[in-house]
Scaffold this active site. Structure first.
Site, PDB file in Angstrom:
ATOM      1  N   ALA A   1      11.509  -4.342   6.946  1.00 28.36           N
ATOM      2  CA  ALA A   1      12.359  -4.034   5.809  1.00 28.36           C
ATOM      3  C   ALA A   1      11.972  -2.789   5.038  1.00 28.36           C
ATOM      4  CB  ALA A   1      12.403  -5.215   4.855  1.00 28.36           C
ATOM      5  N   THR A   2      10.693  -2.525   4.883  1.00 31.33           N
ATOM      6  CA  THR A   2      10.440  -1.600   3.781  1.00 31.33           C
ATOM      7  C   THR A   2       9.001  -1.125   3.690  1.00 31.33           C
ATOM      8  OG1 THR A   2      10.758  -1.364   1.428  1.00 31.33           O
ATOM      9  CG2 THR A   2       9.882  -3.428   2.172  1.00 31.33           C
ATOM     10  N   THR A   3       8.832  -0.124   2.896  1.00 29.01           N
ATOM     11  CA  THR A   3       7.493   0.257   2.464  1.00 29.01           C
ATOM     12  C   THR A   3       7.546   0.529   0.968  1.00 29.01           C
ATOM     13  OG1 THR A   3       6.944   1.235   4.585  1.00 29.01           O
ATOM     14  CG2 THR A   3       5.647   1.965   2.716  1.00 29.01           C
TER      15      THR A   3
END
Lengths: 240, 251
Positions: free
Chosen positions: B31-33
């Site tokens: 999903a993400t950082t």
């Protein structure tokens, strides 16, 4: 008693008289729609009279502090429930009044065997444009008037309330500074509580916003706000 | 040990090493950082704009640094649907408390509220599709100091002394931040201009090693989502501001 129409009407009339008597010493609250937002003002002695309700909504109330608190909590709960269920954009003054505050006040007023809510108030909503701001004058019996002149005054004398609204409406131009607007609001407040007739008498302006022994409470629903919550306490520099 | 809960998690493909990490036991969340670190002006919270589903880029315009109230930020990593709903719940809860009680909720209560939501999300976490490992940045009303917290997917909260990161690209970010904390220049002493540029460089580094991290593209004036938190509140940095700071940083 309630199965006899005449006695019910009498009970309601007595109730109105009782509420008016209880509210007679309450001090007025005011709200003004300006290009920068909606300014609300109340003057108290320790108890707040101006409150944030939701992102774009606030109320200024007079009456019994316990009853103000009950209505305030009702309004905040209803607004947050609506905002969470739908979207903050969908929480409006009209919806809040029509579905929560006014039914609660009307219900309380007509329950003749229980103590009534001793509250009168102004509910304000700031919009993107000043023309769409909402100022609503709410009575203790749940009736509501939506005001179109950009000025709302809640006072226990209907005649003085109308005169004060007229004076403020005539005296406020968009060119006035925020300080000047607040000076006029404070002047109207002083005049209303001084007890004399309002109409036809001069209104004295004071550069000082202080009222001895009392706290002037000012807040604004800012039209342009970096945060979703537009309500902010209004702090003005005091004149010497 | 059959009754060991922590031993059960990897078998159910739940998160053990952080959301979005590559590996056989990790859920399919890329999903993400997001990360946060202390700088001289407060806490800088940063995130990229990418949301992915497997090896598909789902969106490159995702906002992952969410303002819960005037002094609380949540950086979301993991399942966006669950994380965004958690943020919405917290926003309403914090604002309702502040308005009804006429004072903000304490930082400890805010942390616990997020912890409770994470714990209630345990079924999603165990099934491997609803795990969330957020970062939380808030200001203690009594000390007026901002603090960073990170969570495990079961709701345990930990305060980060200097920095924290979450999401698939956070390992690279944390490595660089650890290096800087140890050898300098220390991010905690950086002014806001340097901190903003550092955050963008960190995202660039993360994107180099993690396909799920969107990174930044200075040529296209596409920078991180950056928010500074301190006792004065939250300040967001626009793309134009970051572009200007980026240019100044290269001189």
């Amino acid at each position: 008693m309630t199965d006899e129409p005449y006695r019910w009407l009498e009970a309601i009339a007595n109730r109105r008289e009782y509420i008016r008597d209880q509210l007679k010493d309450a001090t007025p609250v005011l709200a003004v729609s300006r290009p920068e937002g909606v300014i609300l003002m109340g003057v108290g002695t320790g108890q707040s009279k101006v409150f944030e309700v939701y992102d774009r909504l606030a109320l200024a109330a007079l009456g019994n502090p316990v009853d103000i608190e009950r209505v305030r909590q009702t309004a905040i709960e209803a607004a947050h429930l609506d905002g969470f269920t739908r979207d903050p954009e969908d929480v409006t003054a009209r919806r809040l009044l029509n579905f929560s505050i006014c039914p609660a006040l009307k219900g309380s007023f007509e329950q003749i065997f229980a103590a009534p809510l001793l509250v009168e108030m102004i509910v304000a909503e700031v919009a993107l444009g000043q023309a769409n701001d909402v100022l609503a004058r709410v009575s203790y019996d749940g009736s509501v008037r939506y005001l179109t002149g950009g000025v709302a005054v809640a006072h226990t004398s209907a005649t003085d309330e109308a005169s004060a609204t007229e004076w403020l409406t005539a005296g406020l131009s968009p060119a006035l500074s925020q300080q000047e607007v607040v000076e006029r609001m404070v002047a109207v407040w002083r005049k209303l509580v001084s007890g004399g007739p309002f109409a036809g008498t001069a209104i004295e302006m004071h550069p000082s916003l202080d009222i001895a022994g009392k706290t002037v409470e000012l807040a604004i629903l800012a039209r342009e706000s970096r945060t979703q919550a537009t309500y902010k306490p209004l702090i003005l520099e005091k004149a010497e | 040990m059959n009754g060991d809960f922590l031993a059960l998690l990897p078998r159910r493909e739940a998160v053990t090493a952080g959301v979005g990490t590559h590996g056989s036991s990790a859920p399919r969340l890329e999903a993400t950082t997001v990360f946060a670190f202390h700088c001289a002006d407060g806490i800088l919270v940063a995130g990229d704009h990418r949301a992915t589903a497997g090896n598909v880029v789902f969106s490159d315009t995702t906002e992952k640094i969410l303002e819960l109230d005037s002094h609380s930020l949540m950086a979301i990593a993991g399942s966006p649907s669950v994380a965004l709903e958690m943020a919405r719940t917290l926003q309403t809860s914090f604002e309702f408390y502040r308005r009804s009680q006429l004072r903000p909720m304490s930082l400890a209560a805010k942390l616990r509220a997020l912890s409770r939501l994470l714990r209630e999300n345990l079924p999603g976490t165990l099934q491997g599709f609803g795990a969330v490992a957020p970062l939380f940045a808030g200001v203690d009303a009594s000390t007026r100091k901002p603090a960073i917290y990170f969570y495990d997917p079961l709701g345990a909260q930990f305060e980060a002394a200097a920095y924290a990161g979450s999401g698939s690209g956070s390992a690279s970010v944390k490595s660089v931040l650890h290096y800087l904390e140890t050898w300098g220049p220390h991010p905690a002493t950086m002014g806001i201009s340097d901190a903003v540029n550092l955050a963008n460089r960190l995202l660039m580094t993360a994107a180099e090693f993690d396909s799920a991290t969107g990174g930044i593209d200075p040529g296209q004036r596409n920078f991180a989502t950056l928010k500074l938190l301190n006792s004065d509140g939250i300040r967001s940095f626009s793309q134009a501001e970051q572009a200007q700071l980026w240019q100044e940083g290269r001189r």
